[in-house]
Design a protein around this motif. Sequence first.
Motif, PDB file in Angstrom:
ATOM      1  N   ALA A 121       0.820  -1.219   0.000  1.00 59.95           N
ATOM      2  CA  ALA A 121       0.000   0.000   0.000  1.00 59.95           C
ATOM      3  C   ALA A 121       0.851   1.265   0.000  1.00 59.95           C
ATOM      4  N   SER A 122       1.909   1.305   0.796  1.00 57.24           N
ATOM      5  CA  SER A 122       2.736   2.513   0.830  1.00 57.24           C
ATOM      6  C   SER A 122       3.384   2.779  -0.526  1.00 57.24           C
ATOM      7  N   LEU A 123       3.845   1.727  -1.180  1.00 54.02           N
ATOM      8  CA  LEU A 123       4.438   1.889  -2.516  1.00 54.02           C
ATOM      9  C   LEU A 123       3.396   2.325  -3.544  1.00 54.02           C
ATOM     10  N   LEU A 124       2.216   1.723  -3.483  1.00 51.60           N
ATOM     11  CA  LEU A 124       1.171   2.074  -4.453  1.00 51.60           C
ATOM     12  C   LEU A 124       0.661   3.499  -4.274  1.00 51.60           C
ATOM     13  N   LEU A 132       3.576   3.770   6.071  1.00 54.06           N
ATOM     14  CA  LEU A 132       4.919   3.316   6.449  1.00 54.06           C
ATOM     15  C   LEU A 132       5.042   3.128   7.961  1.00 54.06           C
ATOM     16  N   ALA A 133       4.453   4.034   8.725  1.00 50.70           N
ATOM     17  CA  ALA A 133       4.499   3.916  10.185  1.00 50.70           C
ATOM     18  C   ALA A 133       3.719   2.688  10.649  1.00 50.70           C
ATOM     19  N   THR A 191      12.254   1.232   6.500  1.00 49.95           N
ATOM     20  CA  THR A 191      12.354  -0.138   5.987  1.00 49.95           C
ATOM     21  C   THR A 191      13.739  -0.746   6.218  1.00 49.95           C
ATOM     22  N   ILE A 192      14.780   0.054   6.100  1.00 46.90           N
ATOM     23  CA  ILE A 192      16.131  -0.473   6.326  1.00 46.90           C
ATOM     24  C   ILE A 192      16.350  -0.769   7.807  1.00 46.90           C
ATOM     25  N   THR A 193      15.787   0.049   8.681  1.00 47.45           N
ATOM     26  CA  THR A 193      15.907  -0.224  10.116  1.00 47.45           C
ATOM     27  C   THR A 193      15.323  -1.590  10.450  1.00 47.45           C
TER      28      THR A 193
END
Length: 191
Positions: free
Chosen positions: A31-34, A57-58, A147-149
Amino acid sequence: MDPAQPTPGSLSWRLSSHPITLLTFLSFRVASLLVYLFGLLFTNNLVMIFIITILLLAADFYYLKNIVGRRLVGLRWWNEVDPATGDSHWVFESSEPGTKVINPTDSRFFWLAIYAQPLLWVVLAIVALFSLKFIWLPLVAIALVLTITNSLAFSRCDKFGQASNLAGSAMSSGNLAGSIASNMVGRFFSR
C-alpha cells in the motif's frame, strides 16, 4: 499429491500458519508503494500523498516490528536506553528452538518482503533524482530509514538466534564440529 495443491514452502498465502497476519503485513508493504506511485501519476497533491504514505509506512513499521516478526518467524527486537548513562542498545529476541515451528512459507514471504521493499524504495529514490523531482526525496528518505531499520534489525535478530541455537546445541551434544556443520547446512537448505 494434487497438482493444484501448492508445495510446502512455496509462495502461497494459503500455506501460511497465520494467513491474516501475512496478508495484513503484505498489504501494508504494498500500500505505501502504491500510494506513492499512483500519487505521482494521478495527482500533484504532495501533502496528501506525503501524509498517507507516512501513515502507511508507520503502520507497516509498527506491525512488522511488534506483530509480524514474532508470529511469522519468531523474532523480535527493540531498542533500550539506559536511564543512567543515556546509552542506547538494541535487544534481540528469538523463540526457543523446539517451542515454535517456523512455517517455511511464512519465512519465505517474510524475508522476501523485508529485503525487497528497501530495494524498491532505492529504485524510487533514483527515479526521483533522475526525473529532477527533488521534492519527493524526503518522503523516500523516510521510507528508506524505516524499511532499512527493520531489515537490519531482523537480520541481526536472526543471526543472534542462529548463534544462540548453535551454542546451545553444541553445549548439549558435546560435538561442536558436528553441530556447527549440521546447523550451517540446515540453515542453508531451510530457506
